[in-house]
Structures are given as structure tokens and as C-alpha cells.
Write a protein that holds these residues in place. Structure first.
Motif, PDB file in Angstrom:
ATOM      1  N   TYR A   1      11.896  57.512 122.187  1.00 55.45           N
ATOM      2  CA  TYR A   1      13.299  57.604 121.764  1.00 55.45           C
ATOM      3  C   TYR A   1      13.397  58.392 120.462  1.00 55.45           C
TER       4      TYR A   1
ATOM      5  N   TRP B   1      16.700  71.018 118.691  1.00 58.58           N
ATOM      6  CA  TRP B   1      16.844  71.970 119.800  1.00 58.58           C
ATOM      7  C   TRP B   1      18.317  72.353 119.996  1.00 58.58           C
ATOM      8  N   SER B   2      19.245  71.373 119.875  1.00 57.69           N
ATOM      9  CA  SER B   2      20.668  71.665 120.055  1.00 57.69           C
ATOM     10  C   SER B   2      21.175  72.587 118.958  1.00 57.69           C
ATOM     11  N   GLY B   3      20.823  72.242 117.711  1.00 57.26           N
ATOM     12  CA  GLY B   3      21.281  73.050 116.590  1.00 57.26           C
ATOM     13  C   GLY B   3      20.666  74.440 116.597  1.00 57.26           C
ATOM     14  N   ASN B   4      19.369  74.497 116.926  1.00 64.52           N
ATOM     15  CA  ASN B   4      18.654  75.762 117.020  1.00 64.52           C
ATOM     16  C   ASN B   4      18.765  76.575 115.726  1.00 64.52           C
TER      17      ASN B   4
ATOM     18  N   LEU C   1      15.832  66.663 120.297  1.00 67.47           N
ATOM     19  CA  LEU C   1      17.145  67.015 120.857  1.00 67.47           C
ATOM     20  C   LEU C   1      18.064  67.588 119.781  1.00 67.47           C
TER      21      LEU C   1
ATOM     22  N   PHE D   1      12.123  62.068 120.896  1.00 62.10           N
ATOM     23  CA  PHE D   1      13.095  62.878 121.629  1.00 62.10           C
ATOM     24  C   PHE D   1      14.356  63.112 120.795  1.00 62.10           C
TER      25      PHE D   1
ATOM     26  N   LYS E   1      22.605  78.863 125.331  1.00 59.62           N
ATOM     27  CA  LYS E   1      21.543  78.191 126.077  1.00 59.62           C
ATOM     28  C   LYS E   1      21.780  78.365 127.578  1.00 59.62           C
TER      29      LYS E   1
ATOM     30  N   PRO F   1      17.151  69.273 128.445  1.00 61.83           N
ATOM     31  CA  PRO F   1      17.041  68.299 127.350  1.00 61.83           C
ATOM     32  C   PRO F   1      18.384  67.654 126.998  1.00 61.83           C
ATOM     33  N   ALA F   2      19.475  68.437 127.163  1.00 61.38           N
ATOM     34  CA  ALA F   2      20.788  67.883 126.838  1.00 61.38           C
ATOM     35  C   ALA F   2      21.220  66.837 127.858  1.00 61.38           C
TER      36      ALA F   2
END
Lengths: 175, 394
Positions: B257, B267-270, B264, B260, A88, A94-95
Motif C-alpha cells: 500500500y 507517476w501521476s504528477g510526473n 502512484l 504503491f 499518458k 497504475p491509475a
């Protein structure tokens, strides 16, 4: 001679205190405060208690927290320790949101406590009203109203006369 | 009982509601021939779920109120009861969704399942008979709960028996739990399975948060409408409107909350099986709608509802409530349309028109039964034991 803090009137009921406070307010006194064993909505309204700057202080503290949290994340991830997480971009906003959210709440929380203390003038190890030996009864069964000497309408004799109408006892309190 | 009647001008809405239902139905029926099946039934799903989630959210507030008590709930109890009264009638309108099952849900096609190991793996849950059975079960639970609560409330009004207060409590506690579970699975079935490869375990909470927010916005709006008119105006207590504003504010944040959190984590794991939900929404043509949703459903109402003065202002609070209802519609649309795989080209204008027509039609039905129920009983629960206490506030 000592400097005068104000005129303190002692009442034996909340209703006579409210009447006196209303009358004083109508005349134009603003630098006054009441001391009672329990809270009273009407009295708070008369004393203009609801106009508080605390919400604004909390908002500003919260916004400082937002900027701090976002700034901290950006500084750590982009400037100080740039590491590649899952391919990334470094500035992956977003993080950063959870940290930014938490610092916003934290700063707003601390801001509301400190702001509350500052507005109330706490901590206050000395208060001139305690020079009156009976003032401690404000947390028991007596009701007090004090018109302070720095009010522009203040005139010791007239204030004493005004409050004396309803009060059981009126005294001048020195600093 | 001829006191605390619904104001005449509010009764007049019934006529318009019927006209809206009929007009919406005609426009919708005509558009059926001009749109691909997927687009048509997806439009139907959006308009339908918009009203159903409002009613379900209010059922949640009503059961919650019977458990916790509090003046805020007593003041809108009749509005809540009238809104949940629409659920049995809205149940009928799920039928077109069941007819459109093959247009909407990819997993319902036997051929697709045969060539797709993931769909084959999910087939014991995602198959047409079980889907219909579950849908019937959800509505059975909700309708049972609604009838039970309304019957007890009517009895309370007639007899004033204090035991009914406890009975309402005892129905509501398991009712609330069941409502939450059924709504979670309903959201999995009706919305999440639009993209059968995708999954998100927080989805049910997202569904519930949107329902609760739109439900409270609806209650606040109708409380403002009724309490600013005769005969309820003399029972207006500002503190409760502040409460409705606070609850809306809380659920604006809760919705953000949850939404998101879902974003989140994915999106983080993708990971390919999860990110498929967000790719059409944050890349390409749906991005502007996603940004609009973020700003309109969270940022703007959040900033406005921060202020205590706005929460106590009838005009401003009602405008925010209308806005949040509109954003709730956008939220459902955003969860439905980007997930669809539409082969044919179609007119975007007609698609929007179909969405509006269905929303107007189901809305007409909703309001007809909502107002009809409102007329049946006094506008305050007159025999409720805590009504007097609730009216003591300013």
C-alpha cells in the motif's frame, strides 16, 4: 400426520450435551445441530462447524470485484470517455489500481455478509424447532441437541433411546 | 535460573556466527580493493541496513506489545529482547558508512553543492557534521530505549514486582513515538539522500513498514525454531502462530500500500524532481528487479498468506518468513543501487559478492549477540503477570 423434522433432546448442562453429541457423531450422525445459550469450541468441533465454505465465497466475490473494478476503469477511460490526462496512454493501469482495490474489498465485504446469510439459511421466519414450547430456553439456561430426520442413520426409536441416556427430555418435532 | 534454557543446537549457532562474521569481513576487505568506492560502500549500506531494520522493526513490535498487551507478544518477548539487544553492537558498524560518506552521498561534496542551487538550498540540513550528529542521536535514542526495556524486564524476572508492568508501558509509549520519528529521519538521511534531489514524504512509512514486516518474519521464524524444540515445545500455542501469520499478512499489504502510494503519486504528477527516482527503476536494466520486487514482496506472499491453513502450518509459515526476509533485502538493495551514479565500470560479480559478504558479516555479529542474549534469561517471561492467561489458549 405431519412430516417429522427430527428428534430434539433437552439437556441441563453443556457437558452432558457434549457427551451426547460426541456419541452421536461416533455412531455416524452428521445431520445434527446444537442450540446453546453460549458458544463452545469443543461442541463446534464435534459438529464439524469449522468446515465452512464462507472463505471461498468471499474469495470469489472479491475476484469478481477485481474484474469489475478493472473492467469499469478500462471501459470508462479507453472505450466510453477517452480523455488525455497529462499525455499518458489511455490504458494507464497504475491509475486503475486504487479503484480496482476498492471494488475488490467492497465486493468481498458484501459477499461475506450475503454468503453468511445464505449458509446460515437466513432470514428464516419459520423454524420447526420452535414448535417445541420449551425450545426458547436455548437462549436462557437449557441446552438442546437435534438429530434431523434426513440423516441416513435416522431411526426415531433408536435416536430417542440414544439421546435419552443423557437428556432430561426427548421429543419428536414435526415440520 | 536453570530452566527454560536455549536448546544446545541453537547455542551452536554462535560458533558459526563468529566464523561467518570473520569470513564475511575477510571477503569484504579483499573486495574493497577491486570495487569502486561507491559500489563498495553501497553494498555495505545494503547489508548493514538489512540487519539494522530487522532489529528496529522488532524494537517497534516490542514497544507496541508493552502498550497493547496480548499473548502473541508475551510468547516472543525473549526473542524480541534478544534481537533488539543487538542494536548497541550494530551501532558500531555504522562507522564504515560514515567513512564512505563522500562515495555515497553526492551532497557531501563541497564542489557539487557550489554548482547546484538545489543542493545549496538543502545544505543547512544535508551537510556532513549535521549528518553525523543526527546519526549519533538516532542511535543514542535507540540504545537508551533498548537498555531501559531490557533492564526493566530483567528486574521483572528477579522480583516479579507488578509495578514493572506499568513501567514498561510508560517507557514504551514515548519510546514507540520516538522510534518512529528517528527511523523516519534515519531513512531520509541514509537512503533518501542517496539521490539528494529527490524527495518523498511517505519514505519514512515505507522504511517502517519494511522494518515491521521483516521484524515480524524474524520473530515468527524464531518462534517456530524455539517452540518446535525442547523445552518450549510444551508451551506451544497454535493460535499465536496464526497471529504471527496474520500480522505478516497485514504488513505485506501495508508495505504494498505504501510503496504503491509513493509510486502512484509520483507517476501521476510526473514532475522532473520526483520522477527521477522511478526512471532508472521502470525504464532500462532495473525493470526486471522492480517486477520481481512487486511479485516477490507482495503478490506471492499475499496469495499464500490468505489461507488460514498455511498460517498455522509451521513448515510453510517458516518458509514464507525466510522468503519475506530475503525480499526485504531485495527491497533495500532496490532502494540503494539504482539511485547511485557510478562513473567507472566494475565487475557485477564482485559487487554481488560484496553485498553477500557484508550481509553475512553483519548477520554473524547480529546472531552472535542475539543468541548470547537468548541464553541469559529463561525463554519465557516467567514473572510476566499475563503469562498464565496467554498460556490458557490452545
Amino acid at each position: 400426520m405431519n412430516r417429522v423434522y427430527g428428534v430434539l433432546a433437552e439437556f441441563d448442562s453443556i457437558s452432558s450435551l457434549i457427551e451426547a453429541a460426541k456419541e452421536a457423531r461416533d455412531i455416524g450422525f452428521r445431520k445434527m445441530d446444537a442450540y446453546t445459550p453460549f458458544p463452545n469450541e469443543e461442541l463446534a468441533h464435534i459438529l464439524g462447524y469449522h468446515k465452512s465454505r464462507l472463505p471461498l465465497i468471499t474469495l470469489i466475490a472479491g475476484l469478481i470485484g477485481t474484474v469489475t473494478g478493472a473492467g469499469l476503469c478500462y471501459w470508462v477511460h479507453v472505450i466510453a470517455y477517452p480523455l488525455n490526462f497529462g499525455g499518458k496512454p489511455l490504458n494507464s493501469w497504475p491509475a486503475f489500481v486504487p479503484i480496482t482495490f476498492e471494488t475488490t474489498i467492497l465486493f468481498a465485504g458484501i459477499g461475506v455478509v450475503l454468503g453468511f446469510f445464505a449458509i446460515c439459511g437466513l432470514p428464516q421466519p419459520y423454524h420447526p424447532l420452535f414448535n417445541d414450547p420449551r425450545f426458547g430456553l436455548a437462549s436462557n439456561d437449557r441446552f438442546f441437541l437435534c438429530i434431523e430426520a434426513d440423516d441416513p442413520y435416522y431411526n426415531e426409536d433408536k435416536v430417542k433411546q440414544l439421546l435419552g441416556k443423557k437428556a432430561v427430555r426427548v421429543t419428536t418435532v414435526d415440520f | 535460573m536453570d530452566y527454560l534454557k536455549v536448546p544446545e543446537e541453537v547455542k551452536g549457532i554462535k560458533k558459526y556466527a563468529l566464523a561467518a562474521a570473520a569470513g564475511g569481513f575477510l571477503v569484504m576487505g579483499a573486495l574493497y580493493f577491486f570495487l569502486p568506492g561507491t559500489v563498495f560502500f553501497a553494498s555495505y549500506l545494503v547489508g548493514y541496513l538489512f540487519w539494522l531494520t530487522i532489529a528496529l522493526g522488532i524494537l517497534g513490535w516490542l514497544t507496541l506489545h508493552h502498550m497493547t498487551g496480548g499473548g502473541w507478544g508475551i510468547m516472543v518477548r525473549r526473542i524480541s529482547e534478544a534481537a533488539v539487544y543487538t542494536i548497541p553492537f550494530l551501532a558500531v558498524f555504522i562507522i564504515p558508512v560514515l567513512f564512505g560518506i563522500h562515495h555515497l552521498y553526492h551532497w557531501s561534496e563541497a564542489e557539487a553543492v557550489a554548482h547546484d542551487p538545489i543542493l545549496a538550498h538543502k545544505a543547512p540540513y544535508l551537510n556532513v557534521p549535521f549528518f553525523i550528529l543526527r546519526t549519533v542521536f538516532y542511535f543514542a535514542v535507540w540504545i537508551f530505549l533498548v537498555f531501559r526495556l531490557l533492564k526493566l524486564s530483567l528486574e521483572q524476572d528477579k522480583t516479579g514486582d507488578a509495578v514493572i508492568y506499568n513501567k514498561l508501558y510508560r517507557v514504551s509509549a514515548p519510546g514507540f513515538l520516538l522510534l518512529f520519528l528517528t527511523a523516519t529521519f534515519a531513512s531520509f538521511d541514509w537512503l533518501m539522500s542517496l539521490d539528494p534531489h529527490w524527495f518523498s514524504s511517505i519514505y519514512g512509512v515505507w522504511f517502517a513498514s519494511g522494518a515491521a514486516l521483516s521484524g515480524m518474519s524474524f520473530l515468527a521464524l524464531w518462534a517456530i525454531i524455539l517452540y518446535s524444540r525442547e523445552p518450549l515445545s510444551e508451551y506451544k500455542r497454535l493460535v499465536y502462530f496464526h497471529d504471527y501469520g496474520k500480522l505478516m499478512f497485514a504488513f505485506v499489504m501495508f508495505w504494498a500500500y505504501i510503496s504503491f502510494s509513493q509510486f502512484l503519486i509520483i507517476w501521476s504528477g510526473n514532475l522532473p524532481e520526483e520522477i527521477i527516482f522511478y526512471i532508472p527503476r521502470i525504464r532500462g536494466k532495473w525493470l526486471p528487479l522492480s517486477v520481481f520486487l512487486l511479485i516477490g514482496h507482495f503478490v506471492l506472499p499475499f496469495l499464500l498468506l490468505l489461507s488460514a491453513r498455511i498460517k498455522k502450518d509451521f513448515g510453510k509459515l517458516s518458509k514464507i518468513a525466510i522468503w519475506l526476509l530475503f525480499m526485504h533485502w531485495i527491497d533495500i538493495f532496490w532502494n540503494v543501487f539504482p539511485s547511485l551514479k557510478i562513473g567507472e565500470s566494475y565487475s557485477i560479480l564482485f559487487a554481488i559478492l560484496a553485498n553477500v559478504a557484508v550481509t553475512v558479516m553483519v548477520g554473524g555479529v547480529f546472531f552472535y549477540f542475539f543468541i548470547s542474549r537468548l541464553e541469559k534469561m529463561p525463554l519465557l517471561p516467567v514473572k510476566e503477570p499475563f503469562l498464565r492467561e496467554a498460556l490458557e489458549s490452545e
